[in-house]
Structures are given as C-alpha cells and as structure tokens.
Write a protein that holds these residues in place. Structure first.
Motif, PDB file in Angstrom:
ATOM      1  N   ARG A 247       0.850  -1.200   0.000  1.00 13.33           N
ATOM      2  CA  ARG A 247       0.000   0.000   0.000  1.00 13.33           C
ATOM      3  C   ARG A 247       0.881   1.244   0.000  1.00 13.33           C
ATOM      4  O   ARG A 247       0.550   2.251  -0.622  1.00 13.33           O
ATOM      5  CB  ARG A 247      -0.915  -0.026   1.235  1.00 13.33           C
ATOM      6  CG  ARG A 247      -1.803   1.204   1.396  1.00 13.33           C
ATOM      7  CD  ARG A 247      -2.840   1.273   0.303  1.00 13.33           C
ATOM      8  NE  ARG A 247      -3.746   2.390   0.466  1.00 13.33           N
ATOM      9  CZ  ARG A 247      -3.458   3.653   0.167  1.00 13.33           C
ATOM     10  NH1 ARG A 247      -2.269   3.976  -0.301  1.00 13.33           N
ATOM     11  NH2 ARG A 247      -4.368   4.603   0.323  1.00 13.33           N
TER      12      ARG A 247
ATOM     13  N   TYR B 242      -1.074  -4.039  10.097  1.00  7.36           N
ATOM     14  CA  TYR B 242      -2.130  -3.643   9.161  1.00  7.36           C
ATOM     15  C   TYR B 242      -3.114  -2.690   9.838  1.00  7.36           C
ATOM     16  O   TYR B 242      -3.446  -1.622   9.301  1.00  7.36           O
ATOM     17  CB  TYR B 242      -2.858  -4.891   8.660  1.00  7.36           C
ATOM     18  CG  TYR B 242      -4.032  -4.609   7.749  1.00  7.36           C
ATOM     19  CD1 TYR B 242      -3.868  -4.592   6.367  1.00  7.36           C
ATOM     20  CD2 TYR B 242      -5.311  -4.380   8.271  1.00  7.36           C
ATOM     21  CE1 TYR B 242      -4.953  -4.342   5.524  1.00  7.36           C
ATOM     22  CE2 TYR B 242      -6.392  -4.129   7.436  1.00  7.36           C
ATOM     23  CZ  TYR B 242      -6.212  -4.109   6.066  1.00  7.36           C
ATOM     24  OH  TYR B 242      -7.278  -3.850   5.236  1.00  7.36           O
TER      25      TYR B 242
ATOM     26  N   HIS C 233      -3.525   1.391   8.793  1.00  9.03           N
ATOM     27  CA  HIS C 233      -4.749   1.888   8.175  1.00  9.03           C
ATOM     28  C   HIS C 233      -5.565   2.782   9.108  1.00  9.03           C
ATOM     29  O   HIS C 233      -6.186   3.753   8.654  1.00  9.03           O
ATOM     30  CB  HIS C 233      -5.604   0.705   7.699  1.00  9.03           C
ATOM     31  CG  HIS C 233      -5.069   0.038   6.480  1.00  9.03           C
ATOM     32  ND1 HIS C 233      -4.042  -0.889   6.525  1.00  9.03           N
ATOM     33  CD2 HIS C 233      -5.393   0.167   5.161  1.00  9.03           C
ATOM     34  CE1 HIS C 233      -3.762  -1.297   5.291  1.00  9.03           C
ATOM     35  NE2 HIS C 233      -4.556  -0.684   4.458  1.00  9.03           N
ATOM     36  N   ALA C 234      -5.561   2.476  10.410  1.00  9.77           N
ATOM     37  CA  ALA C 234      -6.370   3.262  11.343  1.00  9.77           C
ATOM     38  C   ALA C 234      -5.665   4.532  11.807  1.00  9.77           C
ATOM     39  O   ALA C 234      -6.275   5.601  11.877  1.00  9.77           O
ATOM     40  CB  ALA C 234      -6.758   2.410  12.554  1.00  9.77           C
TER      41      ALA C 234
ATOM     42  N   LYS D 254      -5.796   6.522   8.273  1.00  8.00           N
ATOM     43  CA  LYS D 254      -7.120   6.899   8.790  1.00  8.00           C
ATOM     44  C   LYS D 254      -8.236   6.498   7.823  1.00  8.00           C
ATOM     45  O   LYS D 254      -9.145   7.267   7.527  1.00  8.00           O
ATOM     46  CB  LYS D 254      -7.177   8.406   9.106  1.00  8.00           C
ATOM     47  CG  LYS D 254      -6.198   8.839  10.190  1.00  8.00           C
ATOM     48  CD  LYS D 254      -6.284  10.325  10.452  1.00  8.00           C
ATOM     49  CE  LYS D 254      -5.402  10.733  11.633  1.00  8.00           C
ATOM     50  NZ  LYS D 254      -3.981  10.486  11.379  1.00  8.00           N
ATOM     51  N   ARG D 255      -8.150   5.239   7.335  1.00  7.32           N
ATOM     52  CA  ARG D 255      -9.151   4.686   6.436  1.00  7.32           C
ATOM     53  C   ARG D 255      -9.615   3.335   6.972  1.00  7.32           C
ATOM     54  O   ARG D 255      -8.829   2.600   7.571  1.00  7.32           O
ATOM     55  CB  ARG D 255      -8.583   4.514   5.027  1.00  7.32           C
ATOM     56  CG  ARG D 255      -8.203   5.824   4.359  1.00  7.32           C
ATOM     57  CD  ARG D 255      -7.630   5.583   2.968  1.00  7.32           C
ATOM     58  NE  ARG D 255      -7.228   6.831   2.337  1.00  7.32           N
ATOM     59  CZ  ARG D 255      -6.630   6.902   1.153  1.00  7.32           C
ATOM     60  NH1 ARG D 255      -6.371   5.790   0.485  1.00  7.32           N
ATOM     61  NH2 ARG D 255      -6.303   8.079   0.644  1.00  7.32           N
ATOM     62  N   ASN D 256     -10.889   3.015   6.723  1.00  6.76           N
ATOM     63  CA  ASN D 256     -11.473   1.765   7.250  1.00  6.76           C
ATOM     64  C   ASN D 256     -11.126   1.611   8.733  1.00  6.76           C
ATOM     65  O   ASN D 256     -10.661   0.559   9.175  1.00  6.76           O
ATOM     66  CB  ASN D 256     -10.956   0.555   6.462  1.00  6.76           C
ATOM     67  CG  ASN D 256     -11.315   0.610   4.997  1.00  6.76           C
ATOM     68  OD1 ASN D 256     -12.412   1.013   4.632  1.00  6.76           O
ATOM     69  ND2 ASN D 256     -10.379   0.211   4.139  1.00  6.76           N
ATOM     70  N   VAL D 257     -11.363   2.676   9.456  1.00  6.36           N
ATOM     71  CA  VAL D 257     -10.890   2.757  10.844  1.00  6.36           C
ATOM     72  C   VAL D 257     -11.497   1.668  11.716  1.00  6.36           C
ATOM     73  O   VAL D 257     -10.798   1.050  12.525  1.00  6.36           O
ATOM     74  CB  VAL D 257     -11.183   4.153  11.434  1.00  6.36           C
ATOM     75  CG1 VAL D 257     -10.817   4.196  12.921  1.00  6.36           C
ATOM     76  CG2 VAL D 257     -10.417   5.228  10.667  1.00  6.36           C
TER      77      VAL D 257
ATOM     78  N   PHE E   9     -12.837  -1.435  10.952  1.00 10.15           N
ATOM     79  CA  PHE E   9     -12.298  -2.768  10.662  1.00 10.15           C
ATOM     80  C   PHE E   9     -10.830  -2.866  11.058  1.00 10.15           C
ATOM     81  O   PHE E   9     -10.402  -3.847  11.690  1.00 10.15           O
ATOM     82  CB  PHE E   9     -12.453  -3.082   9.171  1.00 10.15           C
ATOM     83  CG  PHE E   9     -11.802  -4.375   8.756  1.00 10.15           C
ATOM     84  CD1 PHE E   9     -12.397  -5.594   9.045  1.00 10.15           C
ATOM     85  CD2 PHE E   9     -10.571  -4.373   8.104  1.00 10.15           C
ATOM     86  CE1 PHE E   9     -11.791  -6.796   8.670  1.00 10.15           C
ATOM     87  CE2 PHE E   9      -9.955  -5.561   7.731  1.00 10.15           C
ATOM     88  CZ  PHE E   9     -10.570  -6.775   8.016  1.00 10.15           C
ATOM     89  N   SER E  10     -10.062  -1.842  10.701  1.00  6.60           N
ATOM     90  CA  SER E  10      -8.627  -1.851  11.010  1.00  6.60           C
ATOM     91  C   SER E  10      -8.387  -1.890  12.508  1.00  6.60           C
ATOM     92  O   SER E  10      -7.488  -2.598  12.987  1.00  6.60           O
ATOM     93  CB  SER E  10      -7.952  -0.616  10.399  1.00  6.60           C
ATOM     94  OG  SER E  10      -8.146  -0.569   9.004  1.00  6.60           O
ATOM     95  N   SER E  11      -9.176  -1.150  13.252  1.00  9.02           N
ATOM     96  CA  SER E  11      -9.012  -1.122  14.707  1.00  9.02           C
ATOM     97  C   SER E  11      -9.354  -2.476  15.321  1.00  9.02           C
ATOM     98  O   SER E  11      -8.650  -2.962  16.221  1.00  9.02           O
ATOM     99  CB  SER E  11      -9.900  -0.032  15.323  1.00  9.02           C
ATOM    100  OG  SER E  11      -9.547   1.243  14.842  1.00  9.02           O
TER     101      SER E  11
END
Length: 453
Positions: A155, A196, A200-201, A205-208, A210-212
């Motif tokens: 990514r 991961y 992302h979180a 700061k995307r798909n916070v 699910f990533s969290s």
C-alpha cells in the motif's frame, strides 16, 4: 505423526486450497495475485516440515507438547462435550467437572502456553485430532496476518510488490519457524494484523473500524502469548504517527518548532503504553527487564555452551545501563549472525545464509548511498524509520535474551520481514533518485544544445 496424517491431510489440503482460491480474488490485484497461492504453499510446507524435523531430528519438543495437551481436550470431548468446552475457555482455575483432565496438563496454569493449546484444541476438534492438519490450521492463521502485513507494505510502495513478497513470505527461517504448531506462528500472524490495523487506522485513517478491530485482536494475541513483541512495536509505531502528523503541518517553521515536542510525545506515549501493559506482570515490568534478561540469557547460554551454538555478547549484569552497553553486540548477533563458519547443523546453515544476505544488503546500501545520506534517508521516510527502529529494539531484546543460536533463530523471525523490507525500500528510493538525477542531467544537456543551436 500417524497413519491418519497421511490419509486425512490431502483431503484437508484440498479444502484449504479451495478456500484460498475463493478468497484470493478479494484480497489481491493483478500484480499480487501470483504470490497468494505460492506464499500459502510455503507456509504449509513449513508447517509440515517443522513437525517432521521435531519428530525425526529433535525427537520431540514444544510442538508435540501443545498437541499432547490438545489431545486431552479432544478426548474429554468424547466423554463430556461440556467439560471439553470448559477446558478450552478455562483460565487455569480449579473446576470439579474438568479436574480429572486438567490435573494431567502441565501447562494448564501457564497462560501463554495454554493459549496455544486452546487454538490447537479447536483445530483438533475440527480435524479428528490429526497433527498435520492442526499444523496446517496454524499455518493458515499465520498466513492471514502475513498477507495483511504484505498488503500494508505494498500500500505504501506498490512498485516493490516482488521484493516485498520475498521479504515477507520467502525467508526460510520465517516460513519454517512461523508456520507450525508453535507460539511463533500465532505471534507473527498477529503482528501482521497489528501492523495492518495500525497503519490503516492511525496513519492512513481509512477503514478505521475494521482496522481497529483486527489490530486489537492481533494485539490481544501478542499480549497473551508474547507481550514483548508488542512492547517492541509500540514506541516505534507511535513515533511513526508523530512523524506523519508533523509532516502534514504546512508551515515549515512551525513544523521545525513542533518536531522536538512531537518526538518527546511519541517516546513518552510508547513508554507509558509499555509500563501500563506490563503493570500486572512482573515478568515484563520495565524496571525488571534487565534482571529477567540476565537470568534468561545465562540459562540458555548454559544449556548449549558445550554444543557450539552458544554466543557471548559481553559482560551483562542485568542493569539497564549494562543492557545499553551490550546493545550493539545484541543487534549485530540478531541481524548478522550466525556467520557461515558458526553453523553446526542444517537449521543454523539456513539462518547463516539469511544473515549473510542481510550483511551484504546492508553494506551495499551504505556503500552505494553513503553513510550520512543513508541515515538521512531513514530519518526522512516514516515507514522505514519505523521498520528500522522496531528491528533494532527487537534485536536488542532477543539478542540479549537468547544466549544461543538455536533459540535466537526462532525468536528473531518477527523482525526479519521488517528489516529486509526497509532495506528494499531504501534501495528502491536510492535507485529512483539516481534515475531522476540522470534524467535531469539529460534534460539540462538537451536544453544547452538547443540554446547553442
């Protein structure tokens, strides 16, 4: 391993590959698709190979101790499903319903080992208690986190999908020690999900949500099984967030003014996180790290000093000051040893070859880029800063704790994908800079020719 391993393993392999082919399209693209099945395959090979080596070379070991405990739970299920389910979710306390089974389990009151037993027991119930199938389940769990790790790296650097695949999946020590019925398999998979989730979180700061969630599940696994991996991860990760936020400040003057404050904030947050995580666990209390490390290192060194696999990193009295003194040797032994002439068995030969590759790539990086420019490059690329800091912190921890190459090769696998990925990223950046430099020179010469004409 028994006859049912030979009979049932092909059947379960077909099921697992069917699931993998079904999932592949959702988690790959045109470039990464080619690595999904090969990467899973080497994990499966590593899982089976580890069991074979432990059975026929070592004559036993932890991997069979875990399955011995899970067999007790499997057998209990035939007598009383309620007792077996209670044992899977037990916390080490006495229970009249399960006592006749748990009294025979040496690790029943050992939380870290019993967590692995729980996972193995669930896999046993789904596979007729077949060791090789249980090992494949562990390999699959590990692979899920490592694929998440790979997706995180590409990514950030999509053009490096080939080399990053090598760094994450195809290092022999990583797919051998990180695939079978062992703590290491669950931990490196969990580390991949933490990486991961964090990236992302907290960074993108995307798909916070699910990533969290997946990041916290990975963190829970590490806290339960090997908390020191998370302790090594947290300070560099929080520093990464600080650097990213600092870079987003548009004013250069304000950025420079706030940078020291953000750095202190990152270090302080990492320290507070580490102390809070270990507040109720004397084994990892920050003020006792040196003492515990000294005891563990002396024990492991004493076990193997007559076998030629022990190493000595210098005088170490258990204090934090002494830990700092031996840190350079600990880093060197974790990243660049055993040397080829120190290898005493086939497993050590593989580790020595990997260490030799690390030495070569590290020296070539500094030689081609220059020492000062290399350090500036590390400091200016947040993900590379994180990878190197995590690798160094982790190398100090395992280098001082191990005392012999036999345990070191297994302990150090979490740092290996991160260190090699950082080297590949730096190599890519250096090559890109040279190409841009040559292009700029060509454009300048063309402009001069045009003006002269």
């Amino acid at each position: 391993m028994e006859l049912r391993d030979l009979l049932l393993t092909p059947f379960y392999l077909a099921i697992f590959y069917g699931i993998a082919y079904g999932v592949r399209g959702k988690v790959t693209n045109a470039f990464t698709r080619r690595y999904f099945i090969p990467a899973l395959t080497v994990k499966f090979i590593g899982a089976i190979a580890l069991g074979v080596v432990y059975q026929f070379y070592y004559g036993g070991g932890d991997t069979f101790n875990y399955t011995k405990h899970s067999t007790t739970i499997y057998n209990a299920f035939g007598d009383s499903p309620a007792a077996a389910i209670k044992m899977i979710f037990a916390d080490g306390t006495f229970d009249p319903l399960t006592s006749r089974y748990t009294s025979t389990m040496a690790w029943y009151k050992a939380p870290t080992e019993y967590f692995v037993v729980r996972v193995a027991a669930i896999a046993a119930l789904l596979s007729f208690n077949t060791y090789s199938v249980i090992a494949l389940v562990f390999a699959g769990l590990s692979f899920s986190g490592m694929w998440a790790m790979y997706l995180t790296f590409i990514r950030a650097y999509p053009l490096l999908y080939k080399r990053l695949a090598v760094a994450v999946f195809f290092l022999p020590s990583v797919f051998f020690w990180g695939s079978g019925v062992m703590k290491d398999s669950l931990c490196i998979g969990a580390l991949g999900w933490v990486f991961y989730g964090f990236y992302h979180a907290a960074v993108l700061k995307r798909n916070v949500l699910f990533s969290s969630v997946v990041g916290l599940l990975g963190a829970y696994t590490l806290i339960t099984v090997k908390i020191y991996i998370l302790l090594s991860f947290m300070p560099p990760a929080l520093l990464w967030v600080v650097i990213e936020n600092n870079r987003r400040i548009k004013s250069a003057a304000l950025r420079m003014l706030l940078k020291p404050f953000f750095l202190l904030l990152g270090v302080g947050a990492g320290y507070l996180g580490a102390t809070n995580l270990t507040a109720d666990d004397d084994r990892y209390a920050v003020d006792k790290i040196g003492e515990r490390t000294k005891i563990n290192q002396e024990y492991l060194y004493g076990l193997t000093k007559d076998q030629g696999s022990a190493y000595n990193i210098g005088s170490f009295d258990g204090s934090i000051g002494s830990l700092v003194t031996v840190a350079p040797q600990a880093i060197a032994v974790s990243l660049f040893r055993p040397f080829l002439f120190e290898a005493r068995n086939p497993v050590m030969v593989l580790s020595a070859l990997e260490a030799t590759m690390f030495i070569y790539l590290t020296l070539m990086m500094f030689y081609r880029t220059g020492v000062l420019r290399s350090f500036r490059q590390i400091a200016s690329t947040p993900i590379v800063t994180f990878c190197f800091l995590f690798a160094i912190v982790f190398a100090i921890g395992v280098g001082t704790n191990s005392g012999n190459f036999g345990t070191l090769v297994r302990y150090k696998i979490p740092l290996m994908p991160f260190y090699l990925s950082a080297l590949y990223i730096m190599q890519f950046q250096a090559n890109s800079a040279k190409k841009l430099g040559r292009f700029a020179s060509t454009e300048k010469r063309a402009s001069m020719v045009a003006r002269a004409a």
